[in-house]
Motif scaffolding. Structure first.
Motif, mmCIF file in Angstrom:
data_model
loop_
_atom_site.group_PDB
_atom_site.id
_atom_site.type_symbol
_atom_site.label_atom_id
_atom_site.label_comp_id
_atom_site.label_asym_id
_atom_site.label_seq_id
_atom_site.Cartn_x
_atom_site.Cartn_y
_atom_site.Cartn_z
ATOM 1 N N LEU A 152 1.868 9.258 -14.760
ATOM 2 C CA LEU A 152 0.480 9.215 -14.047
ATOM 3 C C LEU A 152 0.115 7.800 -13.783
ATOM 4 C CD1 LEU A 152 -1.140 11.395 -16.658
ATOM 5 C CD2 LEU A 152 -0.773 12.143 -14.534
ATOM 6 N N SER A 153 0.584 7.036 -14.687
ATOM 7 C CA SER A 153 -0.013 5.729 -14.216
ATOM 8 C C SER A 153 0.679 5.060 -12.914
ATOM 9 C CB SER A 153 0.325 4.583 -15.358
ATOM 10 O OG SER A 153 -0.366 5.077 -16.530
ATOM 11 N N TYR A 154 1.801 5.306 -13.013
ATOM 12 C CA TYR A 154 2.922 4.977 -11.503
ATOM 13 C C TYR A 154 2.028 5.625 -10.312
ATOM 14 C CZ TYR A 154 6.571 4.401 -8.272
ATOM 15 O OH TYR A 154 7.145 3.974 -7.253
ATOM 16 N N ARG A 155 1.901 6.792 -10.532
ATOM 17 C CA ARG A 155 0.981 7.555 -9.358
ATOM 18 C C ARG A 155 -0.245 6.967 -8.775
ATOM 19 N NH1 ARG A 155 2.331 13.911 -9.283
ATOM 20 N NH2 ARG A 155 4.317 13.781 -10.443
ATOM 21 N N ALA A 156 -0.967 6.271 -9.708
ATOM 22 C CA ALA A 156 -2.322 5.506 -9.519
ATOM 23 C C ALA A 156 -2.094 4.415 -8.789
ATOM 24 C CB ALA A 156 -3.125 5.507 -10.749
ATOM 25 N N LEU A 157 -0.708 3.719 -8.769
ATOM 26 C CA LEU A 157 -0.493 2.443 -8.307
ATOM 27 C C LEU A 157 -0.671 2.381 -6.818
ATOM 28 C CD1 LEU A 157 2.447 1.210 -10.350
ATOM 29 C CD2 LEU A 157 0.000 0.432 -10.701
ATOM 30 N N SER A 158 -1.101 1.649 -6.260
ATOM 31 C CA SER A 158 -0.745 1.124 -4.481
ATOM 32 C C SER A 158 0.486 1.109 -4.366
ATOM 33 C CB SER A 158 -1.731 -0.134 -3.975
ATOM 34 O OG SER A 158 -1.094 -1.256 -4.783
ATOM 35 N N ALA A 159 0.826 1.081 -3.143
ATOM 36 C CA ALA A 159 2.383 1.097 -2.565
ATOM 37 C C ALA A 159 2.946 -0.244 -2.837
ATOM 38 C CB ALA A 159 2.449 1.767 -1.009
ATOM 39 N N PRO A 160 2.376 -1.329 -2.758
ATOM 40 C CA PRO A 160 2.791 -2.708 -2.986
ATOM 41 C C PRO A 160 2.851 -2.712 -4.715
ATOM 42 C CG PRO A 160 0.927 -2.935 -1.326
ATOM 43 C CD PRO A 160 1.037 -1.677 -1.891
ATOM 44 N N ALA A 161 1.942 -2.264 -5.353
ATOM 45 C CA ALA A 161 2.087 -2.636 -6.790
ATOM 46 C C ALA A 161 3.258 -1.411 -7.376
ATOM 47 C CB ALA A 161 0.845 -1.934 -7.418
ATOM 48 N N LEU B 191 6.602 -3.132 -6.718
ATOM 49 C CA LEU B 191 6.766 -4.361 -7.723
ATOM 50 C C LEU B 191 7.228 -3.840 -9.005
ATOM 51 C CD1 LEU B 191 6.400 -7.463 -8.601
ATOM 52 C CD2 LEU B 191 4.021 -6.931 -9.311
ATOM 53 N N PHE B 192 6.539 -2.663 -9.506
ATOM 54 C CA PHE B 192 7.194 -1.819 -10.629
ATOM 55 C C PHE B 192 8.365 -1.584 -10.591
ATOM 56 C CE2 PHE B 192 7.330 1.717 -13.425
ATOM 57 C CZ PHE B 192 6.879 1.383 -14.660
ATOM 58 N N ARG B 193 8.829 -1.010 -9.494
ATOM 59 C CA ARG B 193 10.339 -0.607 -9.202
ATOM 60 C C ARG B 193 11.285 -1.947 -9.352
ATOM 61 N NH1 ARG B 193 8.169 2.338 -5.238
ATOM 62 N NH2 ARG B 193 9.041 1.050 -3.644
ATOM 63 N N LEU B 194 10.677 -2.930 -8.681
ATOM 64 C CA LEU B 194 11.620 -4.154 -8.650
ATOM 65 C C LEU B 194 11.752 -4.798 -10.192
ATOM 66 C CD1 LEU B 194 10.350 -5.534 -5.313
ATOM 67 C CD2 LEU B 194 12.549 -4.618 -5.870
ATOM 68 N N LEU B 195 10.847 -4.522 -11.079
ATOM 69 C CA LEU B 195 10.824 -5.150 -12.197
ATOM 70 C C LEU B 195 11.901 -4.666 -12.939
ATOM 71 C CD1 LEU B 195 7.050 -5.434 -13.532
ATOM 72 C CD2 LEU B 195 8.728 -7.188 -13.071
#
Length: 59
Positions: free
Chosen positions: A34-43, A46-50
């Motif tokens: 749910l939190s991931y779906r609320a992120l903007s495309a750049p965010a 970044l989350f995936r790259l972490l």
């Protein structure tokens, strides 16, 4: 000396505990989803790259 009933109870207790951990895991996964779906495309990118970060943990 343990009886069959004692062993059955111990196995049942472990099984209930395992289900609790599995249910917890599903709840955590759902919260991240749910939190991931609320992120903007750049965010989200970044989350995936972490996950590729080679160090112990970014600060």
């Amino acid at each position: 000396m343990t009886t069959a009933e004692t062993l059955y109870g111990a196995v049942g207790c472990r099984r209930r505990r395992a289900l609790s951990v599995e249910e917890y895991s599903v709840a955590v996964r759902a919260a991240f989803d749910l939190s991931y779906r609320a992120l903007s495309a750049p965010a989200a990118r970044l989350f995936r790259l972490l996950g590729l970060f080679p160090g112990p943990a970014p600060s």
